[in-house]
Design a protein around this motif. Structure first.
Motif, mmCIF file in Angstrom:
data_model
loop_
_atom_site.group_PDB
_atom_site.id
_atom_site.type_symbol
_atom_site.label_atom_id
_atom_site.label_comp_id
_atom_site.label_asym_id
_atom_site.label_seq_id
_atom_site.Cartn_x
_atom_site.Cartn_y
_atom_site.Cartn_z
ATOM 1 N N UNK A 1 0.809 -1.215 0.000
ATOM 2 C CA UNK A 1 0.000 0.000 0.000
ATOM 3 C C UNK A 1 0.839 1.260 0.000
ATOM 4 N N UNK A 2 0.270 2.328 0.531
ATOM 5 C CA UNK A 2 0.918 3.638 0.506
ATOM 6 C C UNK A 2 2.269 3.632 1.224
ATOM 7 N N UNK A 3 3.278 4.154 0.533
ATOM 8 C CA UNK A 3 4.674 4.179 1.023
ATOM 9 C C UNK A 3 4.817 4.785 2.418
ATOM 10 N N UNK A 4 4.175 5.964 2.576
ATOM 11 C CA UNK A 4 4.314 6.686 3.839
ATOM 12 C C UNK A 4 3.785 5.850 5.010
ATOM 13 N N UNK A 5 2.643 5.218 4.801
ATOM 14 C CA UNK A 5 2.054 4.387 5.858
ATOM 15 C C UNK A 5 2.880 3.127 6.088
ATOM 16 N N UNK A 6 3.305 2.508 4.991
ATOM 17 C CA UNK A 6 4.070 1.264 5.080
ATOM 18 C C UNK A 6 5.376 1.478 5.858
ATOM 19 N N UNK A 7 5.953 2.694 5.731
ATOM 20 C CA UNK A 7 7.252 2.966 6.359
ATOM 21 C C UNK A 7 7.178 3.677 7.713
ATOM 22 N N UNK A 8 6.014 3.707 8.323
ATOM 23 C CA UNK A 8 5.900 4.288 9.670
ATOM 24 C C UNK A 8 6.910 3.607 10.592
ATOM 25 N N UNK A 9 7.615 4.393 11.378
ATOM 26 C CA UNK A 9 8.620 3.835 12.289
ATOM 27 C C UNK A 9 9.961 3.615 11.608
ATOM 28 N N UNK A 10 10.027 3.877 10.290
ATOM 29 C CA UNK A 10 11.306 3.850 9.580
ATOM 30 C C UNK A 10 11.729 2.501 9.022
ATOM 31 N N UNK A 11 10.868 1.508 9.043
ATOM 32 C CA UNK A 11 11.226 0.210 8.456
ATOM 33 C C UNK A 11 9.981 -0.505 7.950
ATOM 34 N N UNK A 12 10.177 -1.432 7.028
ATOM 35 C CA UNK A 12 9.060 -2.193 6.454
ATOM 36 C C UNK A 12 9.588 -3.499 5.880
#
Ligand SMILES: NC(=[NH2+])NCCC[C@H](N)C(=O)O
Ligand SMILES: [Mn+2]
Ligand SMILES: [Mn+2]
Length: 299
Positions: free
Chosen positions: A150-161
């Motif tokens: 999904x959305x990059x910004x949401x996926x990367x919350x906390x700085x990792x995915x």
């Protein structure tokens, strides 16, 4: 399970379309969550609420991801707070708010518990993306977000995915899945026990399997408890109720089995909407269930 319990409120309603779910944390506190858990012999610390902007001061910029900047900001703050309490060795209970808050809570837990399994107790799959969403509501997307879709910004919350491996994710109680969401669930290999399996196999068998899958190769299980998983007779105070849900008794047995597994490290209680509720019934059910999760038993 003798860790201190930390309660964190997230008065969030921007992830969906009906007002009132921002009052969920107050309703659950009013149902005596702290006192009830203390009676189980646990130390409970209420950490207060995360700051959430009110809909009146914000505007929707993207109809496919409503209130994205606001939801992202709150998710970062929540992830930091949850990370903090997990670092202190506490068991966090996050009070929603709509289900978008699980993006932040799971980001917080996985800062420390890298290999986390999740049991997603929900009438819905919450596996939509901005491409598949029928509503633009982010509370229909948190599970996809946590597996990195999904959305990059949401996926990367906390700085990792990603935060979760799909093979350790189990949905329980599903009975309302959007067509393209169904494809995503299958494509990513997420196990989904719908009401059909609960009716046919029984909740005990379903939970036995769910716990096995969520704990296989992980260091703990996060329970994401959307109260719309439970039948609207006991949980009428939710924004997206669906008939034919998990009964009160099945809910308790599921929570008792999770307690007995000794694998659960964190949980969130979401979608309680006191405006739509009947005398705080839904919040009281949420507290009853969380007590079973933490070891309350009849004898
Ligand atoms: N957390 C929830 N109650 N989610 C409901 C989602 C409903 C629908 N699937 C949507 O994407 O809008
Ligand atoms: Mn949900
Ligand atoms: Mn739901």
């Amino acid at each position: 399970m003798d860790k201190t319990v930390s309660i964190i409120g997230v008065p969030m309603d921007l992830g969906q379309g009906r007002r009132g779910v921002d009052m969920g944390p107050y309703a659950i506190r009013y149902a005596n969550i702290k006192e009830r858990i203390e009676r189980l012999g646990r130390t409970v610390k209420d950490q207060g609420n995360i700051n959430v902007p009110t809909a009146e001061t914000e505007t929707i910029e993207n109809q496919k991801l409503k209130y994205l900047p606001e939801v992202a900001r709150v998710s970062e703050d929540l992830a930091a707070k949850v990370g903090d309490v997990v670092r202190q060795g506490h068991f966090p209970i996050i009070l929603g708010g709509d289900h978008s808050i699980s993006i932040g809570s799971i980001a917080g837990v996985t800062q420390h518990i890298k290999k986390l399994g999740v049991i997603w107790f929900d009438a819905h799959g919450d596996m939509n993306t901005e491409e598949t969403t029928p509503s633009g509501n982010i509370h229909g997307m948190p599970l996809a977000t946590c597996i990195g879709v999904g959305n990059e910004q949401l996926v990367n919350i906390g700085g990792f995915a990603p935060k979760l491996r799909p093979q350790n994710v189990v949905i329980v109680g599903a009975r309302s899945i959007d067509p393209e969401e169904r494809e995503l669930i299958k494509q990513h290999g997420i196990t989904c026990y719908t009401m059909h399996e609960i009716d046919k196999l029984g909740i005990a068998k379903v939970m036995e399997e769910a716990i096995r899958i969520a704990s296989d190769g992980t260091d703990g299980i996060h329970l994401s408890l959307d109260l719309d998983s439970i039948d609207p007779d006991m949980c009428p105070g939710v924004g997206t109720p669906v008939l034919g849900g998990v009964t009160y008794r099945e809910g308790h047995l599921a929570m008792e089995m999770l307690f007995q597994s000794d694998k659960v490290v964190s949980c969130d209680l979401v979608e309680v909407n006191p405006i739509l509720d009947e005398h705080n019934k839904t919040a009281r059910t949420a507290v009853d269930l969380v007590c079973s999760l933490l070891g309350e038993s009849v004898m």
